[in-house]
Scaffold this motif. Structure first.
Motif, PDB file in Angstrom:
ATOM      1  N   GLY A 260      19.467 -62.505  25.843  1.00 13.71           N
ATOM      2  CA  GLY A 260      19.774 -61.320  26.627  1.00 13.71           C
ATOM      3  C   GLY A 260      21.108 -60.695  26.285  1.00 13.71           C
ATOM      4  O   GLY A 260      21.283 -59.487  26.452  1.00 13.71           O
ATOM      5  N   MET A 261      22.068 -61.494  25.802  1.00  9.26           N
ATOM      6  CA  MET A 261      23.360 -60.926  25.439  1.00  9.26           C
ATOM      7  C   MET A 261      23.206 -59.960  24.268  1.00  9.26           C
ATOM      8  O   MET A 261      23.817 -58.890  24.242  1.00  9.26           O
ATOM      9  N   HIS A 262      22.353 -60.319  23.309  1.00 10.26           N
ATOM     10  CA  HIS A 262      22.133 -59.451  22.152  1.00 10.26           C
ATOM     11  C   HIS A 262      21.493 -58.128  22.561  1.00 10.26           C
ATOM     12  O   HIS A 262      21.721 -57.096  21.932  1.00 10.26           O
ATOM     13  N   LEU A 263      20.669 -58.167  23.606  1.00  6.82           N
ATOM     14  CA  LEU A 263      19.988 -56.952  24.054  1.00  6.82           C
ATOM     15  C   LEU A 263      21.005 -55.862  24.375  1.00  6.82           C
ATOM     16  O   LEU A 263      20.853 -54.707  23.964  1.00  6.82           O
ATOM     17  N   ALA A 264      22.073 -56.230  25.079  1.00  7.64           N
ATOM     18  CA  ALA A 264      23.106 -55.260  25.421  1.00  7.64           C
ATOM     19  C   ALA A 264      24.120 -55.081  24.297  1.00  7.64           C
ATOM     20  O   ALA A 264      24.462 -53.946  23.928  1.00  7.64           O
ATOM     21  N   ASP A 265      24.566 -56.193  23.724  1.00  5.15           N
ATOM     22  CA  ASP A 265      25.638 -56.132  22.740  1.00  5.15           C
ATOM     23  C   ASP A 265      25.212 -55.374  21.488  1.00  5.15           C
ATOM     24  O   ASP A 265      26.052 -54.738  20.830  1.00  5.15           O
ATOM     25  N   ARG A 266      23.922 -55.411  21.168  1.00  6.82           N
ATOM     26  CA  ARG A 266      23.424 -54.726  19.971  1.00  6.82           C
ATOM     27  C   ARG A 266      22.643 -53.463  20.321  1.00  6.82           C
ATOM     28  O   ARG A 266      21.996 -52.868  19.453  1.00  6.82           O
ATOM     29  N   SER A 267      22.682 -53.063  21.572  1.00 11.80           N
ATOM     30  CA  SER A 267      22.043 -51.805  22.024  1.00 11.80           C
ATOM     31  C   SER A 267      20.566 -51.746  21.646  1.00 11.80           C
ATOM     32  O   SER A 267      20.067 -50.719  21.171  1.00 11.80           O
ATOM     33  N   LEU A 268      19.853 -52.837  21.873  1.00 12.24           N
ATOM     34  CA  LEU A 268      18.445 -52.901  21.491  1.00 12.24           C
ATOM     35  C   LEU A 268      17.544 -52.376  22.606  1.00 12.24           C
ATOM     36  O   LEU A 268      17.895 -52.408  23.785  1.00 12.24           O
ATOM     37  N   SER A 269      16.371 -51.907  22.207  1.00 16.99           N
ATOM     38  CA  SER A 269      15.346 -51.484  23.155  1.00 16.99           C
ATOM     39  C   SER A 269      14.079 -52.273  22.873  1.00 16.99           C
ATOM     40  O   SER A 269      13.602 -52.298  21.729  1.00 16.99           O
ATOM     41  N   VAL A 270      13.530 -52.918  23.888  1.00 14.42           N
ATOM     42  CA  VAL A 270      12.251 -53.608  23.790  1.00 14.42           C
ATOM     43  C   VAL A 270      11.322 -52.943  24.789  1.00 14.42           C
ATOM     44  O   VAL A 270      11.561 -52.982  25.999  1.00 14.42           O
ATOM     45  N   ILE A 271      10.261 -52.303  24.291  1.00 15.03           N
ATOM     46  CA  ILE A 271       9.410 -51.489  25.151  1.00 15.03           C
ATOM     47  C   ILE A 271       7.934 -51.782  24.880  1.00 15.03           C
ATOM     48  O   ILE A 271       7.562 -52.322  23.835  1.00 15.03           O
ATOM     49  N   GLY A 272       7.104 -51.434  25.843  1.00 16.16           N
ATOM     50  CA  GLY A 272       5.654 -51.543  25.699  1.00 16.16           C
ATOM     51  C   GLY A 272       5.002 -50.207  25.966  1.00 16.16           C
ATOM     52  O   GLY A 272       5.615 -49.294  26.522  1.00 16.16           O
ATOM     53  N   SER A 273       3.738 -50.105  25.570  1.00 19.93           N
ATOM     54  CA  SER A 273       3.022 -48.856  25.792  1.00 19.93           C
ATOM     55  C   SER A 273       1.529 -49.134  25.861  1.00 19.93           C
ATOM     56  O   SER A 273       1.006 -49.977  25.118  1.00 19.93           O
ATOM     57  N   ILE A 274       0.852 -48.427  26.766  1.00 21.18           N
ATOM     58  CA  ILE A 274      -0.594 -48.571  26.912  1.00 21.18           C
ATOM     59  C   ILE A 274      -1.174 -47.262  27.441  1.00 21.18           C
ATOM     60  O   ILE A 274      -0.521 -46.523  28.183  1.00 21.18           O
ATOM     61  N   ASP A 275      -2.390 -46.964  27.020  1.00 27.44           N
ATOM     62  CA  ASP A 275      -3.163 -45.836  27.551  1.00 27.44           C
ATOM     63  C   ASP A 275      -2.513 -44.475  27.269  1.00 27.44           C
ATOM     64  O   ASP A 275      -1.538 -44.370  26.538  1.00 27.44           O
ATOM     65  N   SER A 276      -3.097 -43.453  27.882  1.00 25.12           N
ATOM     66  CA  SER A 276      -2.692 -42.074  27.652  1.00 25.12           C
ATOM     67  C   SER A 276      -1.715 -41.604  28.718  1.00 25.12           C
ATOM     68  O   SER A 276      -1.809 -42.001  29.885  1.00 25.12           O
ATOM     69  N   LEU A 277      -0.811 -40.733  28.318  1.00 24.41           N
ATOM     70  CA  LEU A 277       0.100 -40.067  29.240  1.00 24.41           C
ATOM     71  C   LEU A 277      -0.322 -38.613  29.410  1.00 24.41           C
ATOM     72  O   LEU A 277      -1.242 -38.130  28.732  1.00 24.41           O
ATOM     73  N   HIS A 278       0.365 -37.893  30.287  1.00 25.24           N
ATOM     74  CA  HIS A 278       0.059 -36.476  30.490  1.00 25.24           C
ATOM     75  C   HIS A 278       0.103 -35.722  29.162  1.00 25.24           C
ATOM     76  O   HIS A 278       1.103 -35.742  28.448  1.00 25.24           O
ATOM     77  N   GLY A 279      -0.994 -35.081  28.826  1.00 22.82           N
ATOM     78  CA  GLY A 279      -1.039 -34.229  27.640  1.00 22.82           C
ATOM     79  C   GLY A 279      -1.322 -34.937  26.342  1.00 22.82           C
ATOM     80  O   GLY A 279      -1.605 -34.279  25.333  1.00 22.82           O
ATOM     81  N   SER A 280      -1.282 -36.279  26.309  1.00 24.73           N
ATOM     82  CA  SER A 280      -1.438 -36.966  25.021  1.00 24.73           C
ATOM     83  C   SER A 280      -2.868 -36.865  24.493  1.00 24.73           C
ATOM     84  O   SER A 280      -3.082 -36.838  23.277  1.00 24.73           O
ATOM     85  N   PHE A 281      -3.865 -36.799  25.395  1.00 23.72           N
ATOM     86  CA  PHE A 281      -5.246 -36.686  24.916  1.00 23.72           C
ATOM     87  C   PHE A 281      -5.469 -35.339  24.237  1.00 23.72           C
ATOM     88  O   PHE A 281      -6.070 -35.262  23.157  1.00 23.72           O
ATOM     89  N   LEU A 282      -4.971 -34.262  24.844  1.00 27.92           N
ATOM     90  CA  LEU A 282      -5.115 -32.944  24.225  1.00 27.92           C
ATOM     91  C   LEU A 282      -4.317 -32.856  22.932  1.00 27.92           C
ATOM     92  O   LEU A 282      -4.727 -32.189  21.970  1.00 27.92           O
ATOM     93  N   GLU A 283      -3.172 -33.535  22.879  1.00 28.56           N
ATOM     94  CA  GLU A 283      -2.382 -33.568  21.651  1.00 28.56           C
ATOM     95  C   GLU A 283      -3.153 -34.278  20.542  1.00 28.56           C
ATOM     96  O   GLU A 283      -3.202 -33.808  19.392  1.00 28.56           O
ATOM     97  N   ALA A 284      -3.784 -35.405  20.884  1.00 30.58           N
ATOM     98  CA  ALA A 284      -4.599 -36.128  19.907  1.00 30.58           C
ATOM     99  C   ALA A 284      -5.787 -35.285  19.460  1.00 30.58           C
ATOM    100  O   ALA A 284      -6.144 -35.255  18.268  1.00 30.58           O
ATOM    101  N   PHE A 285      -6.418 -34.608  20.408  1.00 31.71           N
ATOM    102  CA  PHE A 285      -7.536 -33.713  20.104  1.00 31.71           C
ATOM    103  C   PHE A 285      -7.110 -32.662  19.085  1.00 31.71           C
ATOM    104  O   PHE A 285      -7.818 -32.391  18.099  1.00 31.71           O
ATOM    105  N   HIS A 286      -5.934 -32.088  19.281  1.00 29.75           N
ATOM    106  CA  HIS A 286      -5.434 -31.067  18.352  1.00 29.75           C
ATOM    107  C   HIS A 286      -5.176 -31.661  16.959  1.00 29.75           C
ATOM    108  O   HIS A 286      -5.545 -31.054  15.940  1.00 29.75           O
ATOM    109  N   LEU A 287      -4.565 -32.834  16.889  1.00 31.58           N
ATOM    110  CA  LEU A 287      -4.229 -33.416  15.584  1.00 31.58           C
ATOM    111  C   LEU A 287      -5.478 -33.777  14.787  1.00 31.58           C
ATOM    112  O   LEU A 287      -5.484 -33.702  13.556  1.00 31.58           O
ATOM    113  N   ILE A 288      -6.545 -34.178  15.486  1.00 31.67           N
ATOM    114  CA  ILE A 288      -7.782 -34.513  14.793  1.00 31.67           C
ATOM    115  C   ILE A 288      -8.564 -33.250  14.430  1.00 31.67           C
ATOM    116  O   ILE A 288      -9.027 -33.095  13.291  1.00 31.67           O
ATOM    117  N   THR A 289      -8.699 -32.322  15.375  1.00 28.73           N
ATOM    118  CA  THR A 289      -9.501 -31.127  15.083  1.00 28.73           C
ATOM    119  C   THR A 289      -8.818 -30.215  14.080  1.00 28.73           C
ATOM    120  O   THR A 289      -9.485 -29.457  13.356  1.00 28.73           O
TER     121      THR A 289
END
Length: 345
Positions: A260-289
């Motif tokens: 945990g000390m390295h997390l702050a001392d080295r300014s690291l970000s550990v993040i997760g992601s799942i599913d769609s957010l607002h607008g991401s489905f239409l954005e994906a639709f545009h990139l594919i079409t």
């Protein structure tokens, strides 16, 4: 997993839309459900959520689609009223139990799927139903890419895993201006991936190969990491550059210990992601079409739904032992061709 005859679906509500399913992709979530490692799924639910098809019925209030339209389905409705939805976190809608396709609501490994008009989008004539089936996974990828704020546009970027999400992350990150190295230990998947990446990206068999081959430095730091395997945080954490970002997107249960000390001392970000957010489905639709992401090139297999065991086996699932093993085929996105009448899986 069995194929079963079920009652036919009909548009009974004013805003209902019934879609005759043509193609539906196998997702990593489906692999976890079949293997018993994703306990959120409701027992007995029909699986499948990456689907395209043709509208067969509409309720009287539907105006945006009509019978005969080719459509892609957004499979994750949200209430729009809870705190999560009102604060732009629809992927964590607290009222989605019972509405999440293939998890708590009967999904699209079936001849027909019932939804509402808000969650179907008409495809242009030049876009194939197979290509459009990758809209939902790309939408999930774009949700993750939104969270990644690279410290520099010259960031050393790595994507671990050359499955569908790994390759889609490579494409989406390249559109963001990054040049990712994709790392895949399966020789068969590595071979498939090499010809299906954007110009700025390359695929490698190991981290060492990627550091030397892609960045010209055997000790190249890790500025941005996307781990599609969900198992590499503890191994890669010490290698992260100061100000770096580690993103995990897999759904495999595993415990990690990090300093945990390295997390702050080295300014690291550990993040997760799942599913769609607002607008991401239409954005994906545009990139594919629009053709900016050539989704159909990521389809490696199309399997009849009646051969569902073979479809899952292509991705390393042994249904008899309920286990997921490393794939030994040049597999990426596997689609079910929904051809048999009256069956669901």
């Amino acid at each position: 997993m069995t194929l079963e005859e079920v009652p036919d679906l009909h548009a009974t509500g004013p805003d209902d839309v019934v879609v005759d399913i043509k193609f539906c992709g196998i997702c990593g979530t489906d692999l976890g459900i079949v293997a018993g490692s994703y306990p959120i799924a409701v027992p007995g639910v029909t699986l499948g959520h990456e689907a395209t098809g043709v509208v067969s019925q509409c309720g009287p209030a539907v105006t945006n689609v009509k019978v005969g339209d080719r459509v892609v389905i957004n499979p994750t409705p949200y209430c729009g009223k809870c705190r999560m939805c009102r604060t732009q976190r629809i992927n964590h809608c607290i009222n989605k139990m019972g509405t999440e396709s293939g998890v708590s609501y009967d999904g699209a490994f079936a001849d027909r799927f019932l939804t509402t008009s808000e969650f179907v989008h008409v495809l242009p004539d030049h876009v194939s139903l197979q290509a459009a089936a990758l809209t939902e996974p790309l939408s999930c990828v774009l949700s993750g890419v939104r969270k990644i704020q690279p410290p520099t546009m010259a960031a050393y970027t790595y994507v671990f895993g050359a499955g569908p999400l790994g390759l889609l992350y490579a494409w989406a990150l390249s559109l963001k201006g990054l040049a990712p190295a994709v790392i895949e230990t399966s020789p068969e998947r590595l071979s498939f991936a090499k010809d299906r990446l954007p110009d700025a990206a390359r695929a490698y068999a190991s981290l060492d190969d990627a550091r030397s081959g892609h960045f010209g430095d055997p000790d190249a730091p890790l500025d941005v990491v996307v781990d599609t395997t969900s198992g590499l945080l503890e191994e890669l954490y010490p290698l992260m550059a100061c100000g770096g970002t580690f993103m995990s997107i897999g759904l495999k249960e595993k415990q990690f210990t990090i300093d945990g000390m390295h997390l702050a001392d080295r300014s690291l970000s550990v993040i997760g992601s799942i599913d769609s957010l607002h607008g991401s489905f239409l954005e994906a639709f545009h990139l594919i079409t629009s053709g900016r992401i050539p989704a159909e090139r990521l389809v490696s297999h199309v399997v009849p739904l009646t051969d569902f065991q073979d479809g899952f086996a292509t991705l390393g699932v042994d249904m008899s032992s309920k286990s997921v093993n490393p794939t030994r085929s040049a597999s990426c996105k596997v689609l079910f061709d929904i051809a048999s009448a009256g069956s669901t899986a």
